[in-house]
Design a protein around this motif. Structure first.
Motif, short mmCIF file in Angstrom:
data_model
loop_
_atom_site.label_atom_id
_atom_site.label_comp_id
_atom_site.label_asym_id
_atom_site.label_seq_id
_atom_site.Cartn_x
_atom_site.Cartn_y
_atom_site.Cartn_z
N GLU A 236 39.25 29.02 39.35
CA GLU A 236 39.93 28.85 40.71
C GLU A 236 39.20 29.70 41.76
N ARG A 237 38.81 29.04 42.88
CA ARG A 237 37.96 29.57 43.84
C ARG A 237 38.69 29.41 45.00
N ILE A 238 38.31 30.61 45.87
CA ILE A 238 39.04 30.34 47.20
C ILE A 238 37.83 31.00 48.26
N ALA A 239 37.86 30.65 49.43
CA ALA A 239 37.25 31.31 50.51
C ALA A 239 38.27 31.99 51.61
N ILE A 240 38.08 33.00 51.83
CA ILE A 240 38.91 33.49 52.83
C ILE A 240 38.25 33.98 54.00
N LEU A 241 38.63 33.41 55.22
CA LEU A 241 37.73 33.39 56.56
C LEU A 241 38.58 34.24 57.57
N ARG A 242 38.16 35.21 58.10
CA ARG A 242 38.94 36.02 59.01
C ARG A 242 38.10 35.67 60.45
N ARG B 132 42.99 36.30 62.50
CA ARG B 132 43.74 35.54 61.63
C ARG B 132 43.00 35.13 60.21
N GLU B 133 43.69 35.07 59.41
CA GLU B 133 43.15 34.75 58.04
C GLU B 133 43.31 33.60 57.47
N THR B 134 42.27 32.75 57.16
CA THR B 134 42.49 31.50 56.46
C THR B 134 41.99 31.43 55.02
N LYS B 135 42.91 30.98 54.07
CA LYS B 135 42.63 30.78 52.86
C LYS B 135 42.20 29.36 52.35
N ARG B 136 41.12 29.17 51.71
CA ARG B 136 40.79 27.57 51.55
C ARG B 136 40.23 27.47 50.08
N PHE B 137 40.74 26.45 49.38
CA PHE B 137 40.21 26.37 47.89
C PHE B 137 38.94 25.70 48.07
N VAL B 138 37.89 26.14 47.20
CA VAL B 138 36.65 25.94 47.25
C VAL B 138 36.02 25.55 46.08
N GLY B 139 36.80 25.45 44.75
CA GLY B 139 36.49 25.29 43.38
C GLY B 139 36.13 23.78 43.24
N ILE B 140 35.86 23.45 41.80
CA ILE B 140 35.82 22.21 41.49
C ILE B 140 37.12 21.59 41.46
N GLU C 35 20.62 42.27 47.74
CA GLU C 35 21.35 41.15 47.48
C GLU C 35 22.79 41.35 47.11
N LYS C 36 23.93 41.04 47.79
CA LYS C 36 25.05 41.34 47.66
C LYS C 36 25.94 39.94 47.63
N PRO C 37 27.25 40.02 47.03
CA PRO C 37 28.11 38.82 46.82
C PRO C 37 28.55 38.62 48.12
N ASP C 38 28.68 37.35 48.50
CA ASP C 38 29.13 36.89 49.82
C ASP C 38 30.74 37.45 49.89
N SER D 24 37.48 34.69 43.46
CA SER D 24 38.08 33.74 42.46
C SER D 24 39.49 34.32 42.18
N GLU D 25 40.36 33.45 41.47
CA GLU D 25 41.97 33.72 41.11
C GLU D 25 41.94 33.59 39.56
N THR D 26 42.60 34.42 38.98
CA THR D 26 42.73 34.62 37.67
C THR D 26 44.28 34.91 37.17
N GLU D 27 45.00 34.24 36.88
CA GLU D 27 46.46 34.57 36.61
C GLU D 27 47.10 35.48 37.85
N GLY D 28 46.83 34.59 38.95
CA GLY D 28 47.50 35.24 40.35
C GLY D 28 46.70 36.31 40.86
N LYS D 29 45.66 36.86 40.39
CA LYS D 29 45.09 38.13 40.77
C LYS D 29 43.66 37.55 41.36
N ILE D 30 43.37 37.89 42.60
CA ILE D 30 42.35 37.57 43.47
C ILE D 30 41.43 38.56 43.47
N THR D 31 40.12 38.22 42.99
CA THR D 31 38.90 39.43 43.00
C THR D 31 37.79 38.66 43.60
N GLN D 32 36.77 39.53 44.18
CA GLN D 32 35.47 39.10 44.60
C GLN D 32 35.01 38.17 43.54
N ASP D 33 34.60 37.02 44.01
CA ASP D 33 33.85 36.22 43.06
C ASP D 33 32.39 36.63 42.58
#
Length: 279
Positions: free
Chosen positions: A96-102, A106-114, A154-157, A162-171
């Motif tokens: 489960e993948r999301i993008a969090i845009l600020r 304002r903070e906007t969450k958007r699903f970006v996974g398969i 080279e750093k993560p975006d 990603s979200e696993t069992e309700g926990k959101i962490t850096q992908d």
């Protein structure tokens, strides 16, 4: 091995042919058969394949670079045409993948996974073959598997999670993998988004293949979304290695594309819809 690579899905069109979309897909024709690397967002792959006269029913395998919608969105439509086919991917492709845009406070969450469940895709004919390690799938055809992170720049975006069992962490994009075709003219490296870092990927390929000559590196580099330092350090490294052609697409962005063209001149091309690389 004779190779022709045609960009089916990409953000831009360079000629009056095909349709652009945010995504990436490459149709690969070889003397051993045809293959598909990524499937775009899903809006243009079928229409563009018809426009460009590429028969998706002929593909022997599908390769997924990672589990974002803009690389997997057309998978269901391709399967409806093709039916049974091996789909090679990392096990994390269904995270489960999301993008969090600020922006503007304002903070906007958007699903970006398969977008599709594994069982649904299997019902359409997908036979998922998961790998985590560097693997030779057929003679001269390799997937990188998980890429070690070695570079300091080279750093993560920071927008992608990603979200696993309700926990959101850096992908961390452990599923980010690229395709290598070994040819007499050198290696051809096809990138999806290079979330693990383009230079990290190149280091990994050189280490595993025990070769340093690249005929071409093409695809998404993700340089548009990261720092100027990463772009300049990446260029510095690329100028040190033996590459005949650099063809960028999708998440490279115009700023980075212009800089690469400035540095590499005639060796550079932009891989828009309909672009062809022949080896």
């Amino acid at each position: 091995m004779k190779i022709r690579i045609t960009i089916l899905c990409e953000n831009l069109i360079g000629k009056l042919i095909g349709t652009g979309e945010h995504g990436f897909s490459a149709f690969i024709e070889t003397s051993n058969g045809n293959y598909l690397f990524d499937t775009g967002s899903g809006r243009s792959i079928i229409a563009n394949s018809l426009t460009l006269d590429k028969d998706l029913r002929s593909i022997r395998k599908i390769f997924l670079s990672h589990g974002h919608y803009d690389h997997t969105g057309g998978l269901s439509e391709v399967l409806k045409l093709k039916g049974q086919v091996d789909v090679h991917a990392h096990p994390h492709v269904f995270l489960e993948r999301i993008a969090i845009l600020r922006e503007g406070g304002r903070e906007t969450k958007r699903f970006v996974g398969i977008r599709y469940k594994e069982r649904y895709l299997e019902s359409l004919g997908a036979n998922f073959v998961f790998n985590t390690d560097f693997v030779e799938l057929e003679r001269g055809l390799f997937l990188t598997g998980e890429v070690p992170r070695q570079t300091s720049f080279e750093k993560p975006d920071p927008r992608l999670f990603s979200e696993t069992e309700g926990k959101i962490t850096q992908d961390l994009f452990l599923d980010d993998q690229s395709l290598i075709l070994n040819t007499d003219k050198g290696m051809v490296l096809i990138l999806g988004c290079a979330h693990s870092g383009m230079i990290n990927i190149i280091h990994h390929v050189i280490n595993k293949m025990r070769k340093e000559k690249f005929y071409a590196i093409l695809g998404g580099t993700h340089l548009d979304f990261l720092t100027s330092e990463q772009l300049e350090e990446s260029i510095k490294f690329l100028k040190k290695i033996d590459i005949d052609k650099i063809g960028v697409s999708h998440c490279t962005g115009m700023r980075a594309a212009f800089r690469l063209h400035q540095e590499f001149g005639d060796r550079f091309f932009y891989g828009c819809v309909g672009s062809i690389l022949e080896v």
